[in-house]
Design a protein around this motif. Sequence first.
Motif, PDB file in Angstrom:
ATOM      1  N   VAL A  64       0.837  -1.196   0.000  1.00 27.61           N
ATOM      2  CA  VAL A  64       0.000   0.000   0.000  1.00 27.61           C
ATOM      3  C   VAL A  64       0.876   1.251   0.000  1.00 27.61           C
ATOM      4  O   VAL A  64       1.939   1.291   0.635  1.00 27.61           O
ATOM      5  N   SER A  65       0.445   2.260  -0.751  1.00 27.82           N
ATOM      6  CA  SER A  65       1.110   3.555  -0.748  1.00 27.82           C
ATOM      7  C   SER A  65       0.062   4.625  -1.008  1.00 27.82           C
ATOM      8  O   SER A  65      -0.711   4.531  -1.968  1.00 27.82           O
ATOM      9  N   LYS A  66       0.012   5.585  -0.123  1.00 28.24           N
ATOM     10  CA  LYS A  66      -0.965   6.665  -0.202  1.00 28.24           C
ATOM     11  C   LYS A  66      -2.378   6.081  -0.260  1.00 28.24           C
ATOM     12  O   LYS A  66      -2.794   5.386   0.647  1.00 28.24           O
ATOM     13  N   ASP A  67      -3.121   6.342  -1.369  1.00 24.82           N
ATOM     14  CA  ASP A  67      -4.516   5.924  -1.426  1.00 24.82           C
ATOM     15  C   ASP A  67      -4.735   4.701  -2.305  1.00 24.82           C
ATOM     16  O   ASP A  67      -5.849   4.408  -2.713  1.00 24.82           O
ATOM     17  N   GLU A  68      -3.641   3.962  -2.595  1.00 27.26           N
ATOM     18  CA  GLU A  68      -3.751   2.838  -3.536  1.00 27.26           C
ATOM     19  C   GLU A  68      -3.055   1.613  -2.958  1.00 27.26           C
ATOM     20  O   GLU A  68      -2.066   1.726  -2.221  1.00 27.26           O
ATOM     21  N   ALA A  69      -3.571   0.427  -3.313  1.00 29.29           N
ATOM     22  CA  ALA A  69      -2.980  -0.824  -2.826  1.00 29.29           C
ATOM     23  C   ALA A  69      -2.920  -1.851  -3.941  1.00 29.29           C
ATOM     24  O   ALA A  69      -3.797  -1.899  -4.806  1.00 29.29           O
ATOM     25  N   PHE A  70      -1.852  -2.668  -3.905  1.00 30.85           N
ATOM     26  CA  PHE A  70      -1.725  -3.835  -4.768  1.00 30.85           C
ATOM     27  C   PHE A  70      -1.958  -5.080  -3.912  1.00 30.85           C
ATOM     28  O   PHE A  70      -1.529  -5.129  -2.752  1.00 30.85           O
ATOM     29  N   LEU A  71      -2.611  -6.083  -4.495  1.00 30.58           N
ATOM     30  CA  LEU A  71      -2.892  -7.323  -3.775  1.00 30.58           C
ATOM     31  C   LEU A  71      -2.288  -8.488  -4.541  1.00 30.58           C
ATOM     32  O   LEU A  71      -2.479  -8.622  -5.752  1.00 30.58           O
ATOM     33  N   PHE A  72      -1.554  -9.333  -3.816  1.00 26.71           N
ATOM     34  CA  PHE A  72      -0.942 -10.521  -4.408  1.00 26.71           C
ATOM     35  C   PHE A  72      -1.517 -11.750  -3.712  1.00 26.71           C
ATOM     36  O   PHE A  72      -1.242 -12.002  -2.538  1.00 26.71           O
ATOM     37  N   ASP A  73      -2.338 -12.478  -4.423  1.00 31.34           N
ATOM     38  CA  ASP A  73      -3.144 -13.615  -3.959  1.00 31.34           C
ATOM     39  C   ASP A  73      -4.327 -13.126  -3.115  1.00 31.34           C
ATOM     40  O   ASP A  73      -4.185 -12.238  -2.265  1.00 31.34           O
ATOM     41  N   THR A  74      -5.483 -13.711  -3.386  1.00 29.80           N
ATOM     42  CA  THR A  74      -6.667 -13.455  -2.566  1.00 29.80           C
ATOM     43  C   THR A  74      -6.837 -14.584  -1.568  1.00 29.80           C
ATOM     44  O   THR A  74      -6.250 -15.652  -1.728  1.00 29.80           O
ATOM     45  N   PHE A  99      -4.191  -6.522  -9.018  1.00 36.54           N
ATOM     46  CA  PHE A  99      -4.089  -7.853  -8.410  1.00 36.54           C
ATOM     47  C   PHE A  99      -3.236  -8.759  -9.286  1.00 36.54           C
ATOM     48  O   PHE A  99      -3.351  -8.754 -10.518  1.00 36.54           O
ATOM     49  N   VAL A 100      -2.389  -9.578  -8.628  1.00 38.61           N
ATOM     50  CA  VAL A 100      -1.582 -10.588  -9.330  1.00 38.61           C
ATOM     51  C   VAL A 100      -1.601 -11.873  -8.499  1.00 38.61           C
ATOM     52  O   VAL A 100      -1.218 -11.840  -7.323  1.00 38.61           O
ATOM     53  N   PRO A 101      -2.025 -13.005  -9.074  1.00 38.53           N
ATOM     54  CA  PRO A 101      -1.977 -14.278  -8.353  1.00 38.53           C
ATOM     55  C   PRO A 101      -0.652 -14.996  -8.570  1.00 38.53           C
ATOM     56  O   PRO A 101      -0.009 -14.835  -9.612  1.00 38.53           O
ATOM     57  N   ASN A 102      -0.281 -15.808  -7.594  1.00 31.10           N
ATOM     58  CA  ASN A 102       0.943 -16.607  -7.712  1.00 31.10           C
ATOM     59  C   ASN A 102       0.785 -17.722  -8.737  1.00 31.10           C
ATOM     60  O   ASN A 102       1.689 -18.007  -9.511  1.00 31.10           O
ATOM     61  N   VAL A 120     -11.096  -3.831 -10.156  1.00 30.61           N
ATOM     62  CA  VAL A 120      -9.661  -4.055  -9.955  1.00 30.61           C
ATOM     63  C   VAL A 120      -9.060  -4.678 -11.221  1.00 30.61           C
ATOM     64  O   VAL A 120      -9.619  -5.623 -11.782  1.00 30.61           O
ATOM     65  N   LYS A 121      -7.915  -4.157 -11.652  1.00 27.91           N
ATOM     66  CA  LYS A 121      -7.226  -4.724 -12.803  1.00 27.91           C
ATOM     67  C   LYS A 121      -6.408  -5.933 -12.358  1.00 27.91           C
ATOM     68  O   LYS A 121      -5.759  -5.896 -11.308  1.00 27.91           O
ATOM     69  N   SER A 122      -6.435  -6.998 -13.161  1.00 28.31           N
ATOM     70  CA  SER A 122      -5.712  -8.216 -12.789  1.00 28.31           C
ATOM     71  C   SER A 122      -4.701  -8.593 -13.866  1.00 28.31           C
ATOM     72  O   SER A 122      -4.957  -8.466 -15.058  1.00 28.31           O
ATOM     73  N   TYR A 123      -3.545  -9.059 -13.384  1.00 34.13           N
ATOM     74  CA  TYR A 123      -2.456  -9.504 -14.250  1.00 34.13           C
ATOM     75  C   TYR A 123      -2.003 -10.879 -13.759  1.00 34.13           C
ATOM     76  O   TYR A 123      -2.066 -11.176 -12.566  1.00 34.13           O
ATOM     77  N   ALA A 124      -1.523 -11.714 -14.677  1.00 35.96           N
ATOM     78  CA  ALA A 124      -1.043 -13.035 -14.291  1.00 35.96           C
ATOM     79  C   ALA A 124      -0.136 -13.590 -15.374  1.00 35.96           C
ATOM     80  O   ALA A 124      -0.178 -13.152 -16.537  1.00 35.96           O
ATOM     81  N   ASN A 125       0.678 -14.539 -14.981  1.00 31.16           N
ATOM     82  CA  ASN A 125       1.406 -15.333 -15.957  1.00 31.16           C
ATOM     83  C   ASN A 125       0.405 -15.837 -17.004  1.00 31.16           C
ATOM     84  O   ASN A 125      -0.682 -16.297 -16.642  1.00 31.16           O
ATOM     85  N   GLN A 126       0.750 -15.772 -18.282  1.00 29.60           N
ATOM     86  CA  GLN A 126      -0.182 -16.226 -19.319  1.00 29.60           C
ATOM     87  C   GLN A 126      -0.575 -17.688 -19.112  1.00 29.60           C
ATOM     88  O   GLN A 126      -1.709 -18.089 -19.405  1.00 29.60           O
TER      89      GLN A 126
END
Length: 434
Positions: A64-74, A99-102, A120-126
């Motif tokens: 988390v930084s300022k008003d934004e957070a990244f999440l890795f795994d739910t 969000f990025v999952p392992n 929320v935008k999500s990114y992952a290994n293809q």
Amino acid sequence: MKTHLFFLFILFIQLPLRSQSDYPKIRISEDIELIKLSEKAYVHVSVSEIDGFGKVSSNGLILVSKDEAFLFDTPVTGSQTETLVKWIADSLKAAVSTFVPNHWHEDCLGGLDYLHSKGVKSYANQMTVDLAKEHGKPVPQNGFTDSLQLNLYGEDVYCYYFGGGHSTDNIVVWIPSEKILFGGCMVKDIYSKGLGNLSDAQPEEWAKTIQKAIGKFPEAKIVIPGHGGIGGKELLQHTKELLQQYLKIKMAKEALIIIDIQNDYFEGGANPLIGSLEASENAKALLNDFRERSLPVIHIQHFSTRVGSTFFIPNTKGAEIHENVIPVGGEKVIAKNYPNSFRETDLLEYLQSNHITDLVICGMMTHMCVDATTRAAKDFGFTCTVIGDACATRDLKIQGSVVAASEVQKSFLGALSYFYSSVLTAKEYLVKME
């Protein structure tokens, strides 16, 4: 004096700077706890029911930084993910944006549908994207191949794919400013005795992947596994050693065979044995040990199909495997109709195709299926160990006399130990394996 100080300095830098218990913890619900690593980084720890494994504690990371957070795994469920996201908004005054999952398993992206519903935008290994589609899981929106760089108000975040491991698609997340490495399920916690769930694993590739991680992140101070306690770089080395042990064992593999521990042999069943409950508890201890060491387990389940049978009737509660030794995902279950577990089954083919040489055998009844299976196994060339107190039998009759179950047990185990098998107690075996 300088020599002593230098030695103490070297010793200090080789030790983890802090243990998990040193970090502040925040309980946000009955099944979610946070570990505060710094003003910007938190580990979220959630407990959920996972099919085949019961209640499991899983880790994820928040940056988390300022008003934004990244999440890795739910967390595993959407409702837990909602609770977590709302806490981040209310307590940290930040909105989860990315969000990025392992990898593709539910303990990494089970709450992704909820995140998507909140924009929320999500990114992952293809590979994760493709596997999620294949297995009917929530699908991340954007795929990458070897690496992905993200930035959160000047905080660089790197996602790397080094190769297969716990799953074919697992990645790691590196936050250089915090010196945090989120390894996910590819990294085992320091108390792990085995590699855990191997249903989608690539152990040979995993050994190479973990070595790449060791070489890539010499500056890592905090390493976060997918399950269990956080630590330092020693977690990477520990995982490497577990893989080396696993691959060594694989060359001369041992397997546990649990024979006919089914409900009809217990109190209230159609054919209760003497000491069946105690035997099943010892079998359970063996089963837990083999699971911890990621060794093969074969469950044998008898079904009586001959006319006049009174127990183990197909499609009855009595024929079901007892709750103490219920199979979990990936464990082999073989149905049989004869005392010899090899007869008209694929047991021999399975053992040979998996290069298994040594068998640990337990189950019921000692004088029938355990005896018949052990003798056949020896004749096929396997090295056998029967765990006597994880077996049970019953009183027998001959020429009007009753032979007590205790005498039947001793006689048959004594006969097997003469040539066909070594015979140990569960405690003796488990101590031997320590």
